[in-house]
Design a protein around this motif. Sequence first.
Motif, mmCIF file in Angstrom:
data_model
loop_
_atom_site.group_PDB
_atom_site.id
_atom_site.type_symbol
_atom_site.label_atom_id
_atom_site.label_comp_id
_atom_site.label_asym_id
_atom_site.label_seq_id
_atom_site.Cartn_x
_atom_site.Cartn_y
_atom_site.Cartn_z
ATOM 1 N N TYR A 79 -7.154 8.530 3.901
ATOM 2 C CA TYR A 79 -5.442 8.666 4.448
ATOM 3 C C TYR A 79 -4.992 9.744 3.325
ATOM 4 O O TYR A 79 -3.808 9.460 3.269
ATOM 5 C CB TYR A 79 -5.166 7.259 3.630
ATOM 6 C CG TYR A 79 -6.176 6.126 4.517
ATOM 7 C CD1 TYR A 79 -5.822 5.433 5.566
ATOM 8 C CD2 TYR A 79 -7.258 5.572 3.533
ATOM 9 C CE1 TYR A 79 -6.592 4.375 6.051
ATOM 10 C CE2 TYR A 79 -7.986 4.565 3.819
ATOM 11 C CZ TYR A 79 -7.675 3.935 5.202
ATOM 12 O OH TYR A 79 -8.512 3.085 5.727
ATOM 13 N N ILE A 80 -5.475 10.818 3.258
ATOM 14 C CA ILE A 80 -5.249 11.927 2.691
ATOM 15 C C ILE A 80 -3.808 12.404 3.209
ATOM 16 O O ILE A 80 -3.011 12.775 2.527
ATOM 17 C CB ILE A 80 -5.946 13.085 2.109
ATOM 18 C CG1 ILE A 80 -6.828 13.385 3.363
ATOM 19 C CG2 ILE A 80 -6.964 12.550 1.074
ATOM 20 C CD1 ILE A 80 -7.748 14.711 3.198
ATOM 21 N N LEU A 81 -3.506 12.350 4.405
ATOM 22 C CA LEU A 81 -2.528 12.800 4.967
ATOM 23 C C LEU A 81 -1.367 11.873 4.975
ATOM 24 O O LEU A 81 -0.206 12.383 5.396
ATOM 25 C CB LEU A 81 -3.012 13.311 6.469
ATOM 26 C CG LEU A 81 -4.121 14.470 6.592
ATOM 27 C CD1 LEU A 81 -4.263 14.886 8.055
ATOM 28 C CD2 LEU A 81 -3.692 15.727 5.695
ATOM 29 N N ASP A 82 -1.558 10.738 4.621
ATOM 30 C CA ASP A 82 -0.348 9.803 4.757
ATOM 31 C C ASP A 82 0.054 9.891 3.106
ATOM 32 O O ASP A 82 1.067 9.553 2.884
ATOM 33 C CB ASP A 82 -0.968 8.378 4.879
ATOM 34 C CG ASP A 82 -1.366 8.346 6.538
ATOM 35 O OD1 ASP A 82 -0.876 9.114 7.215
ATOM 36 O OD2 ASP A 82 -2.380 7.750 6.684
ATOM 37 N N ALA A 83 -0.957 9.885 2.257
ATOM 38 C CA ALA A 83 -0.674 9.871 1.086
ATOM 39 C C ALA A 83 -1.472 10.709 -0.006
ATOM 40 O O ALA A 83 -2.688 10.652 0.027
ATOM 41 C CB ALA A 83 -0.658 8.203 0.153
ATOM 42 N N TRP A 84 -0.764 11.623 -0.618
ATOM 43 C CA TRP A 84 -1.682 12.415 -1.592
ATOM 44 C C TRP A 84 -2.156 11.992 -2.909
ATOM 45 O O TRP A 84 -2.971 12.429 -3.579
ATOM 46 C CB TRP A 84 -0.954 13.968 -1.590
ATOM 47 C CG TRP A 84 0.579 13.782 -2.453
ATOM 48 C CD1 TRP A 84 1.703 13.541 -1.638
ATOM 49 C CD2 TRP A 84 0.889 13.569 -3.683
ATOM 50 N NE1 TRP A 84 2.752 13.272 -2.463
ATOM 51 C CE2 TRP A 84 2.252 13.563 -3.685
ATOM 52 C CE3 TRP A 84 0.107 13.637 -5.029
ATOM 53 C CZ2 TRP A 84 2.991 13.173 -4.880
ATOM 54 C CZ3 TRP A 84 1.035 13.564 -5.898
ATOM 55 C CH2 TRP A 84 2.147 13.558 -6.214
ATOM 56 N N TRP A 85 -1.390 11.158 -3.428
ATOM 57 C CA TRP A 85 -1.653 10.755 -4.909
ATOM 58 C C TRP A 85 -2.735 10.098 -4.950
ATOM 59 O O TRP A 85 -3.350 10.438 -6.024
ATOM 60 C CB TRP A 85 -0.138 10.121 -5.371
ATOM 61 C CG TRP A 85 0.233 9.035 -4.418
ATOM 62 C CD1 TRP A 85 -0.001 7.453 -4.789
ATOM 63 C CD2 TRP A 85 1.082 8.943 -3.384
ATOM 64 N NE1 TRP A 85 0.536 6.646 -3.939
ATOM 65 C CE2 TRP A 85 1.254 7.596 -2.901
ATOM 66 C CE3 TRP A 85 1.787 10.007 -2.668
ATOM 67 C CZ2 TRP A 85 1.903 7.242 -1.737
ATOM 68 C CZ3 TRP A 85 2.454 9.529 -1.539
ATOM 69 C CH2 TRP A 85 2.773 8.210 -1.103
ATOM 70 N N PRO B 151 0.717 -1.407 -0.016
ATOM 71 C CA PRO B 151 -0.040 0.047 -0.040
ATOM 72 C C PRO B 151 0.823 1.333 -0.089
ATOM 73 O O PRO B 151 1.905 1.235 0.764
ATOM 74 C CB PRO B 151 -0.847 0.002 1.213
ATOM 75 C CG PRO B 151 -0.156 -1.378 2.157
ATOM 76 C CD PRO B 151 0.636 -1.991 1.148
ATOM 77 N N HIS B 152 0.317 2.306 -0.585
ATOM 78 C CA HIS B 152 0.777 3.635 -0.578
ATOM 79 C C HIS B 152 2.264 3.563 -0.984
ATOM 80 O O HIS B 152 3.059 4.299 -0.622
ATOM 81 C CB HIS B 152 0.836 4.329 0.669
ATOM 82 C CG HIS B 152 -0.609 4.803 1.262
ATOM 83 N ND1 HIS B 152 -0.719 4.959 2.490
ATOM 84 C CD2 HIS B 152 -1.581 4.980 0.481
ATOM 85 C CE1 HIS B 152 -2.028 5.245 2.668
ATOM 86 N NE2 HIS B 152 -2.617 5.411 1.373
ATOM 87 N N GLU B 153 2.578 2.852 -2.233
ATOM 88 C CA GLU B 153 3.825 3.129 -2.943
ATOM 89 C C GLU B 153 3.711 4.398 -3.768
ATOM 90 O O GLU B 153 2.932 4.837 -4.288
ATOM 91 C CB GLU B 153 3.727 2.046 -3.879
ATOM 92 C CG GLU B 153 5.184 2.061 -5.036
ATOM 93 C CD GLU B 153 6.354 1.410 -4.010
ATOM 94 O OE1 GLU B 153 6.195 0.938 -3.035
ATOM 95 O OE2 GLU B 153 7.466 1.380 -4.702
ATOM 96 N N PRO B 154 4.699 5.282 -3.345
ATOM 97 C CA PRO B 154 4.679 6.738 -4.031
ATOM 98 C C PRO B 154 4.824 6.602 -5.715
ATOM 99 O O PRO B 154 5.552 5.666 -6.088
ATOM 100 C CB PRO B 154 5.823 7.481 -3.228
ATOM 101 C CG PRO B 154 6.288 6.651 -2.434
ATOM 102 C CD PRO B 154 5.856 5.151 -2.568
ATOM 103 N N PRO B 155 4.290 7.605 -6.293
ATOM 104 C CA PRO B 155 4.500 7.374 -7.722
ATOM 105 C C PRO B 155 5.860 7.531 -8.206
ATOM 106 O O PRO B 155 6.689 8.216 -7.545
ATOM 107 C CB PRO B 155 3.414 8.681 -8.248
ATOM 108 C CG PRO B 155 2.984 9.199 -6.979
ATOM 109 C CD PRO B 155 3.357 8.799 -5.783
ATOM 110 N N GLY B 156 6.156 6.925 -9.254
ATOM 111 C CA GLY B 156 7.772 6.872 -9.728
ATOM 112 C C GLY B 156 8.523 6.019 -8.942
ATOM 113 O O GLY B 156 9.551 5.974 -9.564
#
Lengths: 289, 325
Positions: A249-255, A58-63
């Motif tokens: 979960y917007i404060l953990d992950a914005w994407w 979960p919550h792998e950042p883009p790129g």
Amino acid sequence: MTDTPDYKAESPALEAWRMFRRNIPALCGVAMLTVIVLATLYGTFFYSGDPFDVVWAPHEPPGATPEFPLGTDYLGRNIVAGMLTGGGPTLAVGAAAAAITMVIGISLGALAGYYGGWVDNLLMRITEFFQVLPALLFAMVLVTLFSPSLWTIAIAIGVVSWPQTARLTRAEFLKIKELEYVTAARAIGARNKRIIWKVILPNAMPPLIVSATLTIGVAILFEAGLSFLGLGDPNVMSWGLMIGANREYILDAWWPVTFPGLAIFFTVFAVSLIGDGLNDAFNPKLRER
Amino acid sequence: MSSSYLLRRVGYGLLLMLGVVVLNFLLIRLAPGDPAVVIAGEMGGATEEMLESIREEYGLNKPVLVQLWIYVAGVAQGNLGESFFFNQPVAKLIADRIGPTILLVVTAQLMSIALGVFLGVLAARKPNGVMSAFVSVFATIGYAVPVFWTGIMLIILFASSFPIFPVEGMQSVKLRDAAWYVQTADVLHHLILPAFTLAIIYLAQYARLSRASMLEVLGSDYIRTARAKGAPEKSVLFKHALRNAALPILTVAGLQFGNLISGALLVETVFNWPGMGRLAFDSILRRDYPTIMGVLFFASAMVVVANILTDISYRWADPRLRGKS
């Protein structure tokens, strides 16, 4: 007697198209919308995979991982897959809802404007009644009562959005029915039905086409809002649903919320650029403003 | 303004509200399934006893017209039914939440009109200037952004990067016992982000509209007269022109009110604002129909009241309409 010059008047539609063709923002809108529609239609061809499948952490950042250019959401679902499949329902519901809106609005508006008298009175009171109901709330109630599917959502949006179209159609009919060519049509024995649909309606079309375009934009925002609230079809991925599912979960992950939102924005933006372009094309006089 | 006009306007408003009540009644009956089960909330937890008491209260064993009469008479006496989920009368649930919604909606409305008209007037001064271009682009963008997404983006921005505004709720828990002015300031502080989120869409529309309306007015003879007699530019723009350009803005402001309430529903959900929108969302998830119908009734009533107020202010703003009915 002199020969009449061989000159053909340009048809209004052709003239409008010539104007539209020179409108750069409107052409950008057409290009943007084409890309978005093609991506939702054929995107999965290049990028297969169920958007509901959990494919990664979960919550792998883009790129960070080349396989998931836009990252993953809170469950580890692929955001690119959601973006590509999530546009279809949004666009389909938007288009269907706009069509329903136009059918109801044009029919009632045409009858009210053409016949006047008690028909007009009755239909306008109904229209006012529907304008009093806050549209999104009423649509929410309808969708909840009749279980959400793409069709019920489209119908609900159509049922709540037609009053403006009806008013616009009525105003056009009131204006046009006094014109000479309508009197002429009546004089040669055309019946009411024919005058309404074949004589007046085609001439009332330009503002209605503009309004239909804007209605598509509004319907897309509506669908997005309903799915965001979790009132869409739970088995169909859509951009609004992606935002709604990830909003805790917007404060953990914005994407996971940012990209679907941008997709909705660019779709509606493209549609309204086209609408503005059509408006200018049909009203050359307004271009001076 | 003649009082008979006002009376007729209010009477018509009440008629529209009666229509909403009948619609509510029809919706419950049109829903698939036993109305008693629908009213109890389809939670599956309703006992036969509960269902029987609902049937008794709503007269569900009687003919449909009698049922309608019982329902309408109940609403007229302020009885909107009982919420089986919140275990409270619906009227009380709504009474607790209508204040925050009105605060949010009215603030957003005033904010968008004030800022929008200001931008529009600035743009109208130079129809081909930078400001005009900015207003048209901004209006198109404002129309296209989903309001709930704007709210989320602002929360992300202000929660971590610039923590100057609270991003959730209406009051800080630790200020519960503070003096009233501290509490008021606290509520206003909480109000800024949700109201601004809601205002953005309409702000852009008002800017575009007032620009167009001002351009039309600025071309008229009395503006030339005002300029000729040497009135300062500021007074020409904001006194002579704006007062005449304000009428279409007022019309749209009235028409927008229903949309504003729809938007408030999403904004309240995003910011956890304790209003009717939040209540509607919670009750729809629980299929708590008496509450949903109550919210629909009161939200419509707010639109009716707003329309009447618009009519009155329209007559106040345009002396030509006074005395006519």
